[in-house]
Write a protein that holds these residues in place. Structure first.
Motif, PDB file in Angstrom:
ATOM      1  N   LEU A 161       0.829  -1.207   0.000  1.00 27.69           N
ATOM      2  CA  LEU A 161       0.000   0.000   0.000  1.00 27.69           C
ATOM      3  C   LEU A 161       0.864   1.259   0.000  1.00 27.69           C
ATOM      4  N   SER A 162       1.935   1.239   0.782  1.00 25.05           N
ATOM      5  CA  SER A 162       2.833   2.390   0.836  1.00 25.05           C
ATOM      6  C   SER A 162       3.513   2.616  -0.512  1.00 25.05           C
ATOM      7  N   LEU A 169      -1.646   7.325   3.066  1.00 25.91           N
ATOM      8  CA  LEU A 169      -2.648   6.376   2.601  1.00 25.91           C
ATOM      9  C   LEU A 169      -4.031   7.021   2.662  1.00 25.91           C
ATOM     10  N   PRO A 170      -4.937   6.610   1.788  1.00 22.90           N
ATOM     11  CA  PRO A 170      -6.281   7.199   1.808  1.00 22.90           C
ATOM     12  C   PRO A 170      -7.056   6.780   3.051  1.00 22.90           C
ATOM     13  N   PHE A 171      -8.019   7.620   3.434  1.00 22.81           N
ATOM     14  CA  PHE A 171      -8.957   7.214   4.473  1.00 22.81           C
ATOM     15  C   PHE A 171      -9.832   6.090   3.923  1.00 22.81           C
ATOM     16  N   GLY A 200      -1.916   0.692   8.685  1.00 23.68           N
ATOM     17  CA  GLY A 200      -1.583   2.109   8.698  1.00 23.68           C
ATOM     18  C   GLY A 200      -2.657   2.990   8.100  1.00 23.68           C
ATOM     19  N   ILE A 201      -3.891   2.470   8.030  1.00 18.63           N
ATOM     20  CA  ILE A 201      -5.007   3.200   7.427  1.00 18.63           C
ATOM     21  C   ILE A 201      -5.934   3.719   8.516  1.00 18.63           C
ATOM     22  N   GLU A 202      -6.399   4.949   8.360  1.00 20.08           N
ATOM     23  CA  GLU A 202      -7.382   5.530   9.272  1.00 20.08           C
ATOM     24  C   GLU A 202      -8.742   5.562   8.595  1.00 20.08           C
ATOM     25  N   ASP A 203      -9.802   5.436   9.428  1.00 16.68           N
ATOM     26  CA  ASP A 203     -11.141   5.579   8.852  1.00 16.68           C
ATOM     27  C   ASP A 203     -11.619   7.014   9.040  1.00 16.68           C
ATOM     28  N   GLY A 228     -12.480  10.071   1.741  1.00 16.15           N
ATOM     29  CA  GLY A 228     -11.995   8.697   1.718  1.00 16.15           C
ATOM     30  C   GLY A 228     -12.911   7.746   0.974  1.00 16.15           C
ATOM     31  N   TYR A 229     -12.543   6.475   1.033  1.00 18.34           N
ATOM     32  CA  TYR A 229     -13.289   5.421   0.360  1.00 18.34           C
ATOM     33  C   TYR A 229     -14.207   4.696   1.343  1.00 18.34           C
TER      34      TYR A 229
END
Length: 287
Positions: A161-162, A169-171, A200-203, A228-229
């Motif tokens: 992902l990185s 990274l996207p939300f 390492g992803i935030e919502d 975000g997605y």
């Protein structure tokens, strides 16, 4: 005289407390999908388990062997069917404590509560429960090996992902449509949120802590997902919601920020964290 192998007595711990066993149970019945997942990951096939067709539809991984007997509903298993299997042990899962008395009339009962708003995170607790169940069936080295593989694989996915998105990274907010077509968003204390955190992803949608880490929301609430997605775990058997005007008007829909992920169970055991992470990563890398 022939050599006699004497099994070494051992102690296990479940939500009830500590128990002594002379040997690993051979005939096991489970009443919960999380426990079922954990046993299958350890190479243990129980005699009976609940709602097998629904498991194959919603949970998918690990694959369910065909020789297991369906014992009925998860919260109201068929007592006569379970008794007919002559189990050594019946293993209960989250919110099933009340079933213990009936099953204890003909079998030992163990209970593993895997989800609670009191846990620091359900994801962290899932690792402990996996090791405790492995202790019961004397498969701790295999469980430790599985968890080590999970950690290594998560690190690989995080790097993918990185490499793809860069440092930012996207939300991502994850969701599921329930069998009654209710929209459930996953947030704090959910297994998807735990998996996203490891990646390492935030919502982007904040929820209150709850037993399962899910919140039922209206379509209009999705307006809070501004950049975000929104990734929805399959299966989704009724797509009629997509015909509603308030759905089509959402910015995340118009900007192509709603996507599906492969079927994974968001209320599963320790290894389900890996399946969630793999499903989300696959979706993001194919945007």
């Amino acid at each position: 005289m022939p050599n006699t192998v004497i099994a070494e007595r051992y102690q296990i711990t479940d939500t009830f407390g500590k128990h002594q066993f002379d040997h690993p149970p051979q005939n096991i019945v489970v009443t919960d999908w999380t426990v079922l997942e954990n046993l299958l990951e350890l190479g243990i096939v129980p005699l009976g388990a609940p709602e097998l067709d629904r498991y194959r539809h919603y949970v998918v991984q690990p694959k369910l062997p065909t020789m297991i007997t369906d014992i009925g509903k998860r919260m109201t298993p068929n007592l006569a069917t379970v008794k007919s299997l002559n189990p050594d042990v019946v293993i209960l899962g989250t919110k099933q404590r009340e079933l213990a008395r009936a099953f204890s009339l003909f079998a030992r009962v163990n209970y593993y509560n895997s989800f609670s708003p009191r846990y620091r995170t359900n994801g962290t607790k899932s690792r402990k429960r996996f090791l405790q169940i492995a202790q019961l069936v004397q498969k701790v080295p295999l469980a430790e090996k599985k968890l080590a593989f999970l950690d290594t694989r998560i690190a690989e996915l995080k790097k993918q992902l990185s490499d793809h998105f860069g440092q930012q990274l996207p939300f991502v907010t994850t969701c599921r449509f329930s069998a009654k077509q209710k929209l459930l968003l996953y947030g704090r204390n959910s297994m998807p949120d735990y998996a996203l955190g490891l990646l390492g992803i935030e919502d982007e949608y904040q929820t209150e802590v709850s037993t399962w880490g899910e919140t039922e929301v209206s379509i209009s609430a999705l307006k809070e997902i501004k950049t975000g997605y929104l990734i929805c775990f399959k299966p989704h058997d009724d797509a009629s919601i997509f015909n509603q005007n308030n759905w089509r008007k959402l910015s995340l829909v118009q900007q192509d920020r709603f996507h599906y992920a492969d079927p994974v169970w968001s209320y599963g055991g320790a290894m389900s964290v890996l399946y969630i992470a793999e499903a989300v990563t696959k979706t993001l890398l194919n945007l």
